[in-house]
Design a protein around this motif. Sequence first.
Motif, short mmCIF file in Angstrom:
data_model
loop_
_atom_site.label_atom_id
_atom_site.label_comp_id
_atom_site.label_asym_id
_atom_site.label_seq_id
_atom_site.Cartn_x
_atom_site.Cartn_y
_atom_site.Cartn_z
N PHE A 262 0.79 -1.22 0.31
CA PHE A 262 0.16 -0.26 0.10
C PHE A 262 0.82 1.15 -0.25
O PHE A 262 0.06 2.61 -0.37
CB PHE A 262 -0.75 -0.25 1.58
N ILE A 263 2.06 1.32 1.21
CA ILE A 263 2.86 2.41 1.10
C ILE A 263 3.30 2.38 -0.11
O ILE A 263 4.07 3.83 -1.02
CB ILE A 263 3.59 2.31 2.29
N TYR A 264 4.33 1.62 -1.02
CA TYR A 264 4.81 1.08 -2.46
C TYR A 264 4.05 2.26 -3.12
O TYR A 264 3.97 2.64 -4.80
CB TYR A 264 5.18 -0.20 -2.84
N ASN A 265 2.60 1.84 -3.46
CA ASN A 265 1.62 1.96 -4.63
C ASN A 265 1.49 3.34 -4.39
O ASN A 265 1.18 3.91 -5.37
CB ASN A 265 0.37 1.62 -3.86
N ILE A 266 1.31 4.33 -2.95
CA ILE A 266 1.19 5.75 -2.05
C ILE A 266 2.36 6.64 -3.76
O ILE A 266 2.61 7.58 -3.65
CB ILE A 266 1.21 5.43 -0.90
N LEU A 267 3.53 5.85 -2.93
CA LEU A 267 4.70 6.45 -3.85
C LEU A 267 4.97 6.09 -5.10
O LEU A 267 5.10 7.00 -5.71
CB LEU A 267 6.46 5.79 -3.01
N MET A 268 4.74 5.83 -5.53
CA MET A 268 4.19 5.25 -6.82
C MET A 268 3.34 5.56 -7.81
O MET A 268 3.19 6.78 -8.87
CB MET A 268 4.70 3.64 -7.61
N LYS A 269 2.39 6.77 -7.07
CA LYS A 269 1.46 6.87 -7.67
C LYS A 269 1.72 8.78 -7.55
O LYS A 269 1.69 9.18 -8.42
CB LYS A 269 -0.26 7.02 -6.53
N GLY A 270 2.13 8.80 -6.49
CA GLY A 270 3.04 10.51 -6.98
C GLY A 270 3.55 10.28 -7.33
O GLY A 270 3.62 11.83 -7.79
N LEU A 271 4.83 9.85 -8.13
CA LEU A 271 5.41 9.56 -8.83
C LEU A 271 5.18 9.83 -10.82
O LEU A 271 5.38 11.20 -11.12
CB LEU A 271 6.55 8.60 -8.60
N GLN A 272 3.50 9.02 -10.22
CA GLN A 272 3.40 8.69 -11.94
C GLN A 272 2.63 9.96 -12.42
O GLN A 272 2.73 10.56 -13.23
CB GLN A 272 2.19 7.46 -12.13
N ARG A 273 2.44 10.87 -11.34
CA ARG A 273 1.03 12.50 -11.52
C ARG A 273 2.20 13.25 -11.57
O ARG A 273 1.91 13.91 -12.71
CB ARG A 273 1.50 12.25 -10.05
N LEU A 274 3.50 12.97 -11.72
CA LEU A 274 4.64 13.54 -12.19
C LEU A 274 5.26 13.38 -13.56
O LEU A 274 6.43 14.06 -13.46
CB LEU A 274 5.72 14.12 -10.42
N GLY A 275 4.93 12.07 -13.76
CA GLY A 275 5.72 11.84 -14.47
C GLY A 275 6.91 11.26 -14.63
O GLY A 275 7.50 10.63 -15.60
N LEU A 276 7.52 11.16 -13.68
CA LEU A 276 8.82 9.98 -13.27
C LEU A 276 8.99 8.70 -13.77
O LEU A 276 8.45 8.16 -12.36
CB LEU A 276 9.13 11.06 -12.25
N MET A 277 8.37 8.51 -14.57
CA MET A 277 8.74 6.62 -14.11
C MET A 277 9.64 6.16 -14.45
O MET A 277 9.18 4.79 -13.97
CB MET A 277 7.88 6.53 -15.46
N SER A 278 10.47 6.19 -14.37
CA SER A 278 11.58 5.89 -14.33
C SER A 278 12.02 5.81 -12.89
O SER A 278 11.94 4.81 -12.24
CB SER A 278 12.76 6.68 -14.56
N GLU A 279 11.86 6.74 -11.98
CA GLU A 279 11.94 6.92 -10.23
C GLU A 279 10.30 6.16 -9.57
O GLU A 279 10.66 4.69 -8.70
CB GLU A 279 11.16 7.46 -10.04
N ALA A 280 9.56 5.65 -10.32
CA ALA A 280 8.65 4.96 -10.20
C ALA A 280 8.79 3.80 -10.63
O ALA A 280 8.58 2.85 -9.70
CB ALA A 280 7.39 5.35 -10.78
N HIS A 281 9.22 3.13 -11.44
CA HIS A 281 10.06 2.06 -11.78
C HIS A 281 11.06 1.22 -10.67
O HIS A 281 11.02 0.29 -9.49
CB HIS A 281 10.53 1.37 -12.64
N ARG A 282 11.85 2.42 -10.19
CA ARG A 282 13.15 2.16 -8.99
C ARG A 282 12.24 1.99 -8.05
O ARG A 282 12.58 0.73 -7.63
CB ARG A 282 13.55 3.30 -8.83
N VAL A 283 10.98 2.40 -7.16
CA VAL A 283 10.75 2.06 -6.90
C VAL A 283 9.49 1.15 -6.25
O VAL A 283 9.62 -0.51 -5.68
CB VAL A 283 9.23 3.06 -5.96
N LEU A 284 9.28 0.45 -7.69
CA LEU A 284 8.59 -0.81 -8.07
C LEU A 284 10.47 -1.95 -8.17
O LEU A 284 9.51 -3.15 -7.33
CB LEU A 284 8.19 -0.99 -9.59
N ARG A 285 11.07 -1.85 -7.94
CA ARG A 285 12.03 -3.21 -8.06
C ARG A 285 12.37 -2.71 -6.74
O ARG A 285 12.70 -3.70 -5.81
CB ARG A 285 13.21 -2.53 -8.91
N GLU A 286 12.48 -2.01 -5.77
CA GLU A 286 12.03 -1.59 -4.30
C GLU A 286 11.70 -2.81 -3.68
O GLU A 286 11.98 -3.38 -2.41
CB GLU A 286 12.75 -0.52 -3.60
N MET A 287 10.68 -2.24 -3.71
CA MET A 287 9.35 -3.31 -3.56
C MET A 287 9.21 -4.56 -4.32
O MET A 287 9.36 -5.30 -3.02
CB MET A 287 7.93 -2.43 -3.79
#
Length: 224
Positions: free
Chosen positions: A108-133
């Motif tokens: 749930f926490i990781y999804n919140i972070l990815m959603k915040g990054l997605q809103r800003l168009g920061l998809m590389s960062e969103a995938h970094r969070v996914l890998r960490e998760m």
Amino acid sequence: MNECMSSNNVNGLCEQSLMQKETEFGKGSDGRSRVSVVSFNGLMSDFCRMGCVDGAKSVLGVMLKYGLHPDTYSYNIMINGLCAFGPMEEAVGFADDMERNGVEPDTFIYNILMKGLQRLGLMSEAHRVLREMMQKGLQPDLVTCTTLICGHYQVGNIEEAMRLRDEMLSRGLHPTINLYSVLLSSLCKIGQLNKVILLFNEMDAVGCFLYHSNKSHLQRKEMD
């Protein structure tokens, strides 16, 4: 309430609210306050709902002064609030702080972070969070996949969106009607009508149907 009140005012309101809770719940046999993490979480949530993340941070500071430690829900509130109203860097920082304090982030926490990054168009960062998760043994769920697919659509990376959709299906997860609408619309825009037809057939197979008006709108796009 974007222009938050001063830290002193927030602290004063926080203390006043906690005193009210002490009156309601009394004190323990040792004379110590029964005000708990739950009390502070409620106050932090109230400030975040008003868009006053600085106020929520001040409440967190008072909570620490009481000798109480944030729990998973405390971090959930703060990270969600920062993703919505504050700097994303702070949201990521809170997630790091969470681990340092022995509270493990969940999906749930990781999804919140990815959603915040997605809103800003920061998809590389969103995938970094996914890998960490995933390194923590947590698997992407429907929310994770939908967030990433919509993010790639948002930045114009349709091929990656479709690749993630294929990966999503391989995990036994099926797109929602809203996600199908996004994919169909994006494929129509770039003229990939063969994939539009395949998606319509897939939707019929899994029993996922667009409202008639939306389907007609997409079919008109196909003919344009």
